[in-house]
Write an enzyme that holds these catalytic residues in place. Sequence first.
Site, PDB file in Angstrom:
ATOM      1  N   CYS A 135       1.242  -1.584  -0.204  1.00  0.00           N
ATOM      2  CA  CYS A 135       0.600  -0.241  -0.147  1.00  0.00           C
ATOM      3  C   CYS A 135       0.918   1.134   0.245  1.00  0.00           C
ATOM      4  O   CYS A 135       0.241   2.353  -1.059  1.00  0.00           O
ATOM      5  CB  CYS A 135      -0.691  -0.099   1.012  1.00  0.00           C
ATOM      6  SG  CYS A 135      -0.309  -0.162   2.856  1.00  0.00           S
ATOM      7  N   LYS A 159      -5.205  -8.728  11.281  1.00  0.00           N
ATOM      8  CA  LYS A 159      -5.549  -7.492  10.535  1.00  0.00           C
ATOM      9  C   LYS A 159      -7.641  -7.095  10.514  1.00  0.00           C
ATOM     10  O   LYS A 159      -7.043  -7.570   9.514  1.00  0.00           O
ATOM     11  CB  LYS A 159      -4.566  -7.004  10.057  1.00  0.00           C
ATOM     12  CG  LYS A 159      -4.403  -5.572   9.503  1.00  0.00           C
ATOM     13  CD  LYS A 159      -3.367  -4.901   8.767  1.00  0.00           C
ATOM     14  CE  LYS A 159      -3.281  -3.674   8.497  1.00  0.00           C
ATOM     15  NZ  LYS A 159      -2.235  -3.900   7.750  1.00  0.00           N
ATOM     16  N   GLU A 186      -7.693 -17.281  11.382  1.00  0.00           N
ATOM     17  CA  GLU A 186      -6.274 -16.379  10.461  1.00  0.00           C
ATOM     18  C   GLU A 186      -5.468 -16.887  11.398  1.00  0.00           C
ATOM     19  O   GLU A 186      -4.375 -16.895  10.276  1.00  0.00           O
ATOM     20  CB  GLU A 186      -6.841 -15.386  10.922  1.00  0.00           C
ATOM     21  CG  GLU A 186      -8.321 -14.645  10.159  1.00  0.00           C
ATOM     22  CD  GLU A 186      -7.439 -14.433   8.242  1.00  0.00           C
ATOM     23  OE1 GLU A 186      -5.821 -14.449   8.086  1.00  0.00           O
ATOM     24  OE2 GLU A 186      -7.800 -13.742   7.302  1.00  0.00           O
ATOM     25  N   LYS A 240      -3.658  -6.431  15.187  1.00  0.00           N
ATOM     26  CA  LYS A 240      -3.843  -5.660  15.373  1.00  0.00           C
ATOM     27  C   LYS A 240      -5.256  -4.816  14.426  1.00  0.00           C
ATOM     28  O   LYS A 240      -5.500  -4.943  13.897  1.00  0.00           O
ATOM     29  CB  LYS A 240      -2.549  -5.381  14.481  1.00  0.00           C
ATOM     30  CG  LYS A 240      -2.865  -3.281  13.345  1.00  0.00           C
ATOM     31  CD  LYS A 240      -2.226  -3.664  12.214  1.00  0.00           C
ATOM     32  CE  LYS A 240      -1.840  -2.045  11.565  1.00  0.00           C
ATOM     33  NZ  LYS A 240      -0.741  -1.900  10.077  1.00  0.00           N
ATOM     34  N   SER A 244      -1.175   3.794  15.172  1.00  0.00           N
ATOM     35  CA  SER A 244      -1.778   5.269  15.089  1.00  0.00           C
ATOM     36  C   SER A 244      -2.477   6.412  15.450  1.00  0.00           C
ATOM     37  O   SER A 244      -1.830   7.082  15.861  1.00  0.00           O
ATOM     38  CB  SER A 244      -1.464   5.882  13.934  1.00  0.00           C
ATOM     39  OG  SER A 244      -1.937   5.183  12.174  1.00  0.00           O
ATOM     40  N   TYR A 293       4.850   3.922  19.128  1.00  0.00           N
ATOM     41  CA  TYR A 293       4.759   4.455  18.722  1.00  0.00           C
ATOM     42  C   TYR A 293       5.789   5.572  19.892  1.00  0.00           C
ATOM     43  O   TYR A 293       6.198   6.446  20.108  1.00  0.00           O
ATOM     44  CB  TYR A 293       3.800   5.963  18.257  1.00  0.00           C
ATOM     45  CG  TYR A 293       3.287   4.728  16.654  1.00  0.00           C
ATOM     46  CD1 TYR A 293       4.513   5.265  15.130  1.00  0.00           C
ATOM     47  CD2 TYR A 293       2.176   4.240  16.039  1.00  0.00           C
ATOM     48  CE1 TYR A 293       4.261   4.278  14.198  1.00  0.00           C
ATOM     49  CE2 TYR A 293       1.612   4.008  15.397  1.00  0.00           C
ATOM     50  CZ  TYR A 293       2.660   3.496  14.321  1.00  0.00           C
ATOM     51  OH  TYR A 293       2.632   3.218  13.208  1.00  0.00           O
TER      52      TYR A 293
END
Length: 346
Positions: free
Chosen positions: A140, A217, A255, A270, A297, A336
């Site tokens: 992406c 995800k 998954e 995630k 984020s 982060y």
Amino acid sequence: MSSTVPDPTDTSASTAASASFPDVRMRRLRTHPRLREMVRETRLSPSDFILPLFVRHGENQRIPISSMPGHSQLTVDLLSAEVAEIASLGIPAVILFGIPSEKDAVGSDACDENGIVAEAVRAIKAGNSDLLVITDVCFCEFTDHGHCGIVNDRHGALDVDNDATLEILATQAVTHARAGADMVAPSGMMDGMVGAIRGGLDAVGFTNLPILSYAVKYASAFYGPFREAVESAPGFGDRRSYQMDPANAGEALREAALDVAEGADLLMVKPALAYLDIIRRVKDAHPGVPLAAYNVSGEYAMVKAAAEAGWIDEQGVAMEILLAIKRAGADMILTYFAKDACRWLA
Ligand code: PBG
């Protein structure tokens, strides 16, 4: 009399379970600060963290990401200083995201040995850093349409072509491995991606390079600031034909099981904060497989924004979130907050 002194020779659990107030006072273990530390069940340490880094071509540029205060796109030449600081804080690993100078329909930069991620890996390795360098394996950031693979017209609707994308995912992983990456982390949610990448790596001798699969995800609104950071918002549609529906938990277990069967060495869930139940269930289903969680984020940006407004205490809230992610079952956290957390822990 029901409230008698317990028989000290009776060690059966039922005695302990039936004991109650006033014999039991939970506050006794909370009175002394040292004792509180000794009975703490979950602890954070710098070795829990993986720090995401955003890299781009160019020289001596540090371009701030406005929705992620404290984070910037860094040019490759600044990486060795950055990595030295990261290592000095005790952070064991980074995960690299690249912003290529040119994007095209098939994300060519991602498979180019002079592409941004390969170049960044070599720059870090050239400095003899012993930091673990993980690369995100996905398209992406490299495609002009912003989707995670090759887009084809399927019965009149544009969609990512799963099996065509598998081939270039393996090539991308090998490109990163040849540049010196220590681990690859496929994040595109293509079916069969772990097996395809394992096969691609093994075929050229990287049989010992581990795969950290973004196995679970979700198609999440929490990725907004990241897409600003790497300029990867999809040009059309959304990612719901490949990322998971936030409503589904049983599907997460399928998954994870499929990725383990394909050879994933580590699993990831995630985002993290809104998915603590999923972290716990994946850990319980695969207790022997190291589990990472990505504190994404949007989760970071919310804390930063509220702290800047003076509405919450940043350190308190951030550390509580990281602790909760670990308590839920994560063995490691992509965050982060990694640098700040290490300073707060010191
Ligand atoms: C995809 C990728 C994404 C993130 C990590 N890898 C974005 C997406 O799926 O749109 C998001 C990370 C974050 O929000 O912090 N290569």
